[in-house]
Design an enzyme around this catalytic site. Sequence first.
Site, PDB file in Angstrom:
ATOM      1  CE1 TYR A   1      -3.384  -2.806   0.714  1.00  7.76           C
ATOM      2  CE2 TYR A   1      -4.623  -0.774   0.900  1.00  7.76           C
ATOM      3  CZ  TYR A   1      -4.595  -2.133   0.728  1.00  7.76           C
ATOM      4  OH  TYR A   1      -5.771  -2.820   0.564  1.00  7.76           O
TER       5      TYR A   1
ATOM      6  CE  LYS B   1       1.886 -18.112  -3.310  1.00  9.87           C
ATOM      7  NZ  LYS B   1       0.907 -19.186  -3.555  1.00  9.87           N
TER       8      LYS B   1
ATOM      9  CG  ASP C   1      -2.213 -20.381  -2.352  1.00 12.48           C
ATOM     10  OD1 ASP C   1      -1.569 -20.109  -1.314  1.00 12.48           O
ATOM     11  OD2 ASP C   1      -1.804 -21.223  -3.169  1.00 12.48           O
TER      12      ASP C   1
ATOM     13  CG  ASP D   1      -8.179  -4.924   0.924  1.00  9.11           C
ATOM     14  OD1 ASP D   1      -9.118  -4.357   1.513  1.00  9.11           O
ATOM     15  OD2 ASP D   1      -8.052  -4.922  -0.315  1.00  9.11           O
TER      16      ASP D   1
ATOM     17  CG  ASP E   1     -13.750  -6.798   2.056  1.00  4.54           C
ATOM     18  OD1 ASP E   1     -13.988  -6.369   3.205  1.00  4.54           O
ATOM     19  OD2 ASP E   1     -13.732  -6.053   1.062  1.00  4.54           O
TER      20      ASP E   1
HETATM   21  C1  LIG Z   1       3.398 -23.437  -5.386  1.00  3.11           C
HETATM   22  C2  LIG Z   1       3.049 -22.000  -5.627  1.00  3.11           C
HETATM   23  C3  LIG Z   1       4.291 -21.214  -5.955  1.00  3.11           C
HETATM   24  C4  LIG Z   1       1.968 -21.869  -6.693  1.00  3.11           C
HETATM   25  C5  LIG Z   1       1.638 -20.407  -6.939  1.00  3.11           C
HETATM   26  O1  LIG Z   1       1.469 -19.618  -6.007  1.00  3.11           O
HETATM   27  O2  LIG Z   1       1.527 -20.035  -8.112  1.00  3.11           O
HETATM   28  C6  LIG Z   1       0.651 -22.584  -6.409  1.00  3.11           C
HETATM   29  O3  LIG Z   1       0.000 -22.040  -5.312  1.00  3.11           O
HETATM   30  C7  LIG Z   1      -0.218 -22.493  -7.649  1.00  3.11           C
HETATM   31  O4  LIG Z   1      -1.218 -21.752  -7.627  1.00  3.11           O
HETATM   32  O5  LIG Z   1       0.096 -23.154  -8.636  1.00  3.11           O
HETATM   33  C1  LIG Z   2     -10.535   1.968   0.140  1.00  2.00           C
HETATM   34  C2  LIG Z   2      -9.388   1.009   0.203  1.00  2.00           C
HETATM   35  C3  LIG Z   2      -8.091   1.737  -0.049  1.00  2.00           C
HETATM   36  C4  LIG Z   2      -9.375   0.231   1.515  1.00  2.00           C
HETATM   37  C5  LIG Z   2      -8.200  -0.732   1.577  1.00  2.00           C
HETATM   38  O1  LIG Z   2      -7.908  -1.433   0.616  1.00  2.00           O
HETATM   39  O2  LIG Z   2      -7.565  -0.791   2.632  1.00  2.00           O
HETATM   40  C6  LIG Z   2     -10.635  -0.596   1.825  1.00  2.00           C
HETATM   41  O3  LIG Z   2     -10.800  -1.642   0.910  1.00  2.00           O
HETATM   42  C7  LIG Z   2     -10.523  -1.151   3.226  1.00  2.00           C
HETATM   43  O4  LIG Z   2     -10.321  -2.376   3.389  1.00  2.00           O
HETATM   44  O5  LIG Z   2     -10.618  -0.372   4.184  1.00  2.00           O
END
Ligand SMILES: CC(C)[C@H](C(=O)O)[C@@H](O)C(=O)O
Ligand SMILES: CC(C)[C@H](C(=O)O)[C@@H](O)C(=O)O
Lengths: 352, 352
Positions: free
Chosen positions: B144, B189, B221, B245, B249
């Site tokens: 950010y 990650k 992920d 973030d 959500d």
């Molecule tokens: C193993 C890892 C680096 C890989 C990625 O993040 O791309 C996996 O999560 C995927 O989505 O194939």
């Molecule tokens: C508006 C945006 C910049 C903000 C963020 O990404 O932090 C919002 O999504 C939040 O989570 O408060």
Amino acid sequence: QTRFKVAVLAGDGIGPEVMAEAHKVLNAVEARFGLTFERTEALVGGAAIDAVGQPLPPQTLSICQQSDAILFGSVGGPKWTGLAPDQQPERGSLLPLRKTFDLFCNLRPGQIYPAFADLSPLHPRVSSQGMDVLCVRELTGGIYFGEKGRGENSAFDTQTYSTAEISRIARVAFEAAQKRSHKVTSIDKANVLQTSILWREVVTEVAKDFPDVALEHMYIDNAAMQLIRSPQQFDVLLCDNLFGDILSDELAAIAGSMGLLPSASLNGSGFGLYEPAGGSAPDIAGQGIANPIAQILSAALMLRYSFGLEEAAKAIEQAVQQCLQQGIVTRDIQPDSSYGTADVGSAIANAI
Amino acid sequence: QTRFKVAVLAGDGIGPEVMAEAHKVLNAVEARFGLTFERTEALVGGAAIDAVGQPLPPQTLSICQQSDAILFGSVGGPKWTGLAPDQQPERGSLLPLRKTFDLFCNLRPGQIYPAFADLSPLHPRVSSQGMDVLCVRELTGGIYFGEKGRGENSAFDTQTYSTAEISRIARVAFEAAQKRSHKVTSIDKANVLQTSILWREVVTEVAKDFPDVALEHMYIDNAAMQLIRSPQQFDVLLCDNLFGDILSDELAAIAGSMGLLPSASLNGSGFGLYEPAGGSAPDIAGQGIANPIAQILSAALMLRYSFGLEEAAKAIEQAVQQCLQQGIVTRDIQPDSSYGTADVGSAIANAI
Ligand SMILES: CC(C)[C@H](C(=O)O)[C@@H](O)C(=O)O
Ligand SMILES: CC(C)[C@H](C(=O)O)[C@@H](O)C(=O)O
């Protein structure tokens, strides 16, 4: 062309078991369509670390280089989690393969089949409507491959994107949407990231060449939310490398049936790596109960995208549908099922 | 201390309506506990853009500086989406406020109340088990606020993290876990990012000071997936700015009841900004049907974290629970409800 070379990298965990079923299916396709898939097995992941000390040995790489496509199983397991990040089975094999072959385009479909809607962790009021989303993820750029490093008490990673990188993956998304429901939702964080602002501009520009496809932009945080609330609103999701990593796994979770989801990673000249979306599942490895369908459908994608064998690809997909309809499925799909990995693979091969 | 200064930034959309109900509740708390909340209203977001041309006018900032806390409504709406990113209502007000007051710690609880489990978009087999997760998000670092820019045909963003930035947010997460179910899941990650490797190291180090809290590391992920599959496995989620973030959500979507979720953004000296997790909901603004509970619970968090008024905070939370139990709720919670925003606010104020 009727002869194709396939590098077969079965890997760890359930990889070898489900790959055996993909072989059966490819044999059936050879017989029915008069084709030859010349297959060469190679070590990858934890199996390669154990055998030769590295997750992607040079010999494996050279076998891939001499092939028309890579059929990949799955890699990783508790045995190798202690290793340094870039020596680990998954990361240490997939990232160099993506970079070496410029596999910039990752396709990950996520579906809820109405007949199996109950597999989805979503409420029936949502899942009963079905879902059919294709996640198109940029796979060779962004924060994965930007400059990164470590200071005394700090670390940094850089995300970079060029116009060319964005436009080539955007084109793939729009072309895919033309064959589907004509809608692309492009994911970014353009309220915070400069790369996202560029992403949005380039995607908007590319969209002009596809007047029959509707384009929508959505922030990643909102997308993570909307995908759960109403996945039906999406057709094609267009994502950068990091956001695509996250959303494609969220999509797979929503679909619920990891064992059914294939994926394709392609470059610009038809070469590709094809692998199931799920992991190596060490907990059920060796028991003969793993679902081979994701691996088999990955083989179908290989036929379609790398070999141009649309008819043969469809034959596999239809055979899979037939088995699903007949209830010839493993217990991840039907908990009281008595069919194992080999039963499902044989049934699909026979149906071809 | 019985006197506290509050900067009230109601903002756009439903902001002013739900803020009116928070005022009622704060008045009730003043009366019952012999306290004074000296409130000063200030312009923010789209309302500020329309009035004085910027989303966070200097006068608003100075009112905040002279206060003990900020009670924030919500900002944004279709009217202002065409503006440049850093001029937009949300980003243009929230990011500078976070930076100015060093609000490094964002707390976002996500709950499924068994009585309202059907609000969750998850399958009843999952949601009926309830859920109680606290997302602790780093809010002033990462991608950010790192260096970012634009080249001719490219753009970049930098994610940086220092040991100090990571350890101070990690401490908050572990302290929170001590008061909850004694488990922290740290999200990163680390198989790809150097900042994540540092993150994992520092968090592991901080964990040594909290032997009664279990620490687990999870890739982003996988977390995006697990949160949908079995949210019950989580207690406290510890995230960097970007991952927080996204996951907070996703968590809110899973809870289903956006109108019930407050949030707190704190610095190291008790100052904080308190706002509902939901947005400005322009589609229902002005109709008197918006749910004021998230705003009211945000005020409760202000009393707890910035003013140290635990008893008064609990009184608000209990009054909210009482209304929920009595079914005095807006229609987002109970579709056939005939209660409006003001009914719910008054009922909560009366219960205090
Ligand atoms: C193993 C890892 C680096 C890989 C990625 O993040 O791309 C996996 O999560 C995927 O989505 O194939
Ligand atoms: C508006 C945006 C910049 C903000 C963020 O990404 O932090 C919002 O999504 C939040 O989570 O408060």
